[in-house]
Every structure is written in structure tokens, then in C-alpha cells.
Design a protein around this motif. Structure first.
Motif, PDB file in Angstrom:
ATOM      1  N   LEU A   1      -1.597   1.560   0.779  1.00 58.86           N
ATOM      2  CA  LEU A   1      -0.560   2.497   1.211  1.00 58.86           C
ATOM      3  C   LEU A   1      -0.662   3.822   0.461  1.00 58.86           C
ATOM      4  CD1 LEU A   1       2.520   0.143   1.677  1.00 58.86           C
ATOM      5  CD2 LEU A   1       1.294   1.403   3.460  1.00 58.86           C
ATOM      6  N   GLY A   2      -0.950   3.751  -0.845  1.00 57.51           N
ATOM      7  CA  GLY A   2      -1.126   4.955  -1.645  1.00 57.51           C
ATOM      8  C   GLY A   2      -2.260   5.800  -1.095  1.00 57.51           C
TER       9      GLY A   2
ATOM     10  N   THR B   1       5.309  -1.303   9.295  1.00 56.06           N
ATOM     11  CA  THR B   1       5.010  -2.513   8.526  1.00 56.06           C
ATOM     12  C   THR B   1       3.504  -2.759   8.598  1.00 56.06           C
ATOM     13  OG1 THR B   1       5.419  -3.901  10.448  1.00 56.06           O
ATOM     14  CG2 THR B   1       7.270  -3.570   8.957  1.00 56.06           C
TER      15      THR B   1
ATOM     16  N   ASN C   1      -5.106  -4.534  -2.754  1.00 54.72           N
ATOM     17  CA  ASN C   1      -3.814  -4.976  -2.224  1.00 54.72           C
ATOM     18  C   ASN C   1      -3.163  -3.883  -1.370  1.00 54.72           C
ATOM     19  OD1 ASN C   1      -2.340  -3.188  -4.008  1.00 54.72           O
ATOM     20  ND2 ASN C   1      -2.911  -4.600  -5.650  1.00 54.72           N
ATOM     21  N   THR C   2      -2.051  -4.258  -0.738  1.00 60.74           N
ATOM     22  CA  THR C   2      -1.432  -3.340   0.232  1.00 60.74           C
ATOM     23  C   THR C   2      -0.809  -2.114  -0.436  1.00 60.74           C
ATOM     24  OG1 THR C   2       0.551  -4.739   0.219  1.00 60.74           O
ATOM     25  CG2 THR C   2      -1.023  -5.091   2.002  1.00 60.74           C
ATOM     26  N   GLU C   3      -0.393  -2.266  -1.718  1.00 58.55           N
ATOM     27  CA  GLU C   3       0.197  -1.113  -2.401  1.00 58.55           C
ATOM     28  C   GLU C   3      -0.858  -0.019  -2.605  1.00 58.55           C
ATOM     29  OE1 GLU C   3       3.425  -2.405  -5.114  1.00 58.55           O
ATOM     30  OE2 GLU C   3       2.407  -1.053  -6.510  1.00 58.55           O
ATOM     31  N   VAL C   4      -2.038  -0.432  -3.036  1.00 55.73           N
ATOM     32  CA  VAL C   4      -3.139   0.522  -3.230  1.00 55.73           C
ATOM     33  C   VAL C   4      -3.517   1.153  -1.885  1.00 55.73           C
ATOM     34  CG1 VAL C   4      -5.540   0.787  -3.985  1.00 55.73           C
ATOM     35  CG2 VAL C   4      -3.986  -0.719  -5.254  1.00 55.73           C
TER      36      VAL C   4
ATOM     37  N   SER D   1       5.246  -8.628   3.876  1.00 56.63           N
ATOM     38  CA  SER D   1       6.234  -7.733   3.273  1.00 56.63           C
ATOM     39  C   SER D   1       6.018  -7.772   1.766  1.00 56.63           C
ATOM     40  CB  SER D   1       7.648  -8.172   3.648  1.00 56.63           C
ATOM     41  OG  SER D   1       7.878  -9.480   3.200  1.00 56.63           O
ATOM     42  N   GLY D   2       6.270  -6.665   1.108  1.00 58.45           N
ATOM     43  CA  GLY D   2       5.987  -6.578  -0.324  1.00 58.45           C
ATOM     44  C   GLY D   2       4.498  -6.413  -0.555  1.00 58.45           C
ATOM     45  N   ASN D   3       4.133  -6.234  -1.820  1.00 54.35           N
ATOM     46  CA  ASN D   3       2.722  -6.039  -2.123  1.00 54.35           C
ATOM     47  C   ASN D   3       1.940  -7.334  -1.883  1.00 54.35           C
ATOM     48  OD1 ASN D   3       0.415  -4.765  -2.903  1.00 54.35           O
ATOM     49  ND2 ASN D   3       0.773  -5.017  -5.109  1.00 54.35           N
ATOM     50  N   THR D   4       0.855  -7.228  -1.103  1.00 52.43           N
ATOM     51  CA  THR D   4       0.090  -8.410  -0.696  1.00 52.43           C
ATOM     52  C   THR D   4      -1.392  -8.195  -0.980  1.00 52.43           C
ATOM     53  OG1 THR D   4       1.683  -8.737   1.089  1.00 52.43           O
ATOM     54  CG2 THR D   4      -0.403  -9.921   1.291  1.00 52.43           C
ATOM     55  N   GLU D   5      -2.031  -9.217  -1.446  1.00 49.66           N
ATOM     56  CA  GLU D   5      -3.473  -9.150  -1.718  1.00 49.66           C
ATOM     57  C   GLU D   5      -4.234  -8.990  -0.399  1.00 49.66           C
ATOM     58  OE1 GLU D   5      -6.960 -12.018  -3.368  1.00 49.66           O
ATOM     59  OE2 GLU D   5      -4.910 -12.529  -3.969  1.00 49.66           O
TER      60      GLU D   5
END
Lengths: 161, 75
Positions: free
Chosen positions: B30-31, B46, B25-28, B55-59
Motif C-alpha cells: 500500500l505504501g 480493500t 506484506n500488504t502494508e508495504v 483486512s489488516g496487514n497481511t503477508e
């Protein structure tokens, strides 16, 4: 034979459906392109008003120098898809006869044209309002980036507000 | 998966296109990116997954194309 001609007819009908158009021009938009585009509408005699917006590269003062050009890049696939969505949306909102959008890629020097938006309608109001909305949405929603090239060989990434 | 960088971010990453192992996902993502490119930590941008802004965490689907989009400045 009948089946074939019917198939051809179906294909013709499908072609009438609007699809994403290329909006990008390499380098500046030539004034000749703009005048030619105006002339192309002479045969569309139901038009009563055109509205045109031209974006021009401005020689802004920056730290250490003056802007001499803007270099444009884009996420082209996404920009064309997004421009298509905006186009469809604006077409459905205003009674327009025609709509044309051109945006530069690559280097455009100060004083040269980098954006050309052209709307036509039976009456002026729709053309003017649609043109304004298009310009605002192009600047806000299309993944295009301008890097201002300053005459001391530095550069600044623009940011639309 | 493919990561595309544009504008100022392409300059920071030093590449317009990078190929990395699939992340969920996008959170991983971005990390991972902030660790690889610390300069991204104080940058505004973005993401688009397969050419759609999210926007927000996305698969992230396998083999997707994820783009890093700094603020737009067309026109």
C-alpha cells in the motif's frame, strides 16, 4: 474391467458434488432467457413456488445528464468462487429445489435486465427468503463494478450501499 | 508478484494488471502504491490476496496475485 468400472463410478459420484458455475452473461439478460428458464422447471413437479428477482438499469439523473447505460466489469475468478460459497451457504440454510444466478458483464442499457436471481422450493416462504438473501449478498459481496454512462459522455462509478 | 486493479482504481492506475517485484506484506504494498499513484491516497478500497479478501496487514506469498477492490456495485 471391474477396476475400471469402479473408477468410472467414483468419477460419477465426484461429478455430483457442486462446483462453481458461471454466472456471467455478456450484455443484457434477455427476457426470453428468463421465460425459458421458468419453462425448464415444468418437469420438476415437487416445486410449489418460485421467487424471481430482476435487476433493471435505471435512468438516474446525474450532474449534467441522464444515465443511459451501465458498463459492468468484475474480478471474475473471485466473483465465481464467492458466488459458489454464497450458493452453498443459501442451499444449506433453506430447503430449495433449485437456484439460478445470472449477472451481466459489459454494457446494459436503461430498461434492460442486468441481474436475474431465481429460486424454487416446495413452499413459497423458502423461495422468497432465499431469493432476497441472495440478492443482498450478491450486491454486497461479489467483486463486480458498474460504471454509469451518462448521455453527456461523462461517467460515474456506482457504489452499493 | 501481480497487482490487479478494478473499477475506478483501474482508471487511476491506467492499467488492469501490473507486475512488480515481490513485496513482503500488504502494508508495504500500500505504501508503494500510494507513492506511485498519489490519487489512491484518498480512495476507499480493500485488498484480495490470491482471490481472498483480507483486512489488516497481511503477508503476501511470493508470486501472489493481489487485487485492489473499490467498493462493489454489482446488481
Amino acid at each position: 474391467m471391474i477396476i475400471i468400472s469402479q473408477k468410472l463410478k467414483n468419477m460419477e459420484n465426484q461429478e455430483k458434488k457442486r462446483t462453481p458455475k458461471n454466472i456471467f452473461v455478456n450484455g443484457p439478460i434477455a427476457p426470453e432467457k428468463i421465460s425459458k428458464s421458468i419453462a425448464n422447471h415444468a418437469t420438476k413437479t415437487d416445486i410449489g413456488g418460485h421467487s424471481i428477482f430482476l435487476g433493471q438499469v435505471r435512468a438516474d439523473e446525474k450532474e449534467g445528464g441522464t444515465v443511459k447505460a451501465i458498463e459492468y466489469t468484475a474480478y471474475e475468478d473471485m466473483a465465481l468462487q464467492k458466488a459458489f460459497e454464497i450458493r452453498e451457504d443459501v442451499f444449506s440454510k433453506y430447503p430449495l429445489t433449485c437456484m439460478h444466478i445470472y449477472h451481466s458483464l459489459g454494457e446494459v442499457k436503461t430498461g434492460e435486465i442486468c441481474l436475474f436471481v431465481f429460486t424454487s422450493s416446495k413452499h413459497r416462504k423458502a423461495a422468497i427468503d432465499a431469493c432476497e438473501e441472495l440478492v443482498e449478498r450478491i450486491k454486497k459481496d461479489l467483486p463486480i463494478w458498474g460504471k454509469e454512462l451518462v448521455d453527456n459522455d461523462s461517467s460515474v462509478w456506482k457504489e452499493n450501499t | 508478484m501481480k497487482v490487479l486493479a478494478f473499477g475506478k482504481i483501474a482508471e487511476i492506475v491506467g492499467n488492469q494488471e501490473i507486475e512488480i517485484d515481490n513485496l513482503p506484506n500488504t502494508e508495504v504494498l500500500l505504501g508503494y502504491l500510494r507513492q506511485q499513484y498519489p490519487q489512491l491516497q484518498n480512495m476507499k478500497f480493500t485488498l484480495a490476496v490470491n482471490k481472498k479478501q483480507v483486512s489488516g496487514n497481511t503477508e503476501i506469498p511470493r508470486g501472489a496475485e493481489v487485487a485492489l477492490l473499490p467498493p462493489f456495485s454489482g446488481g
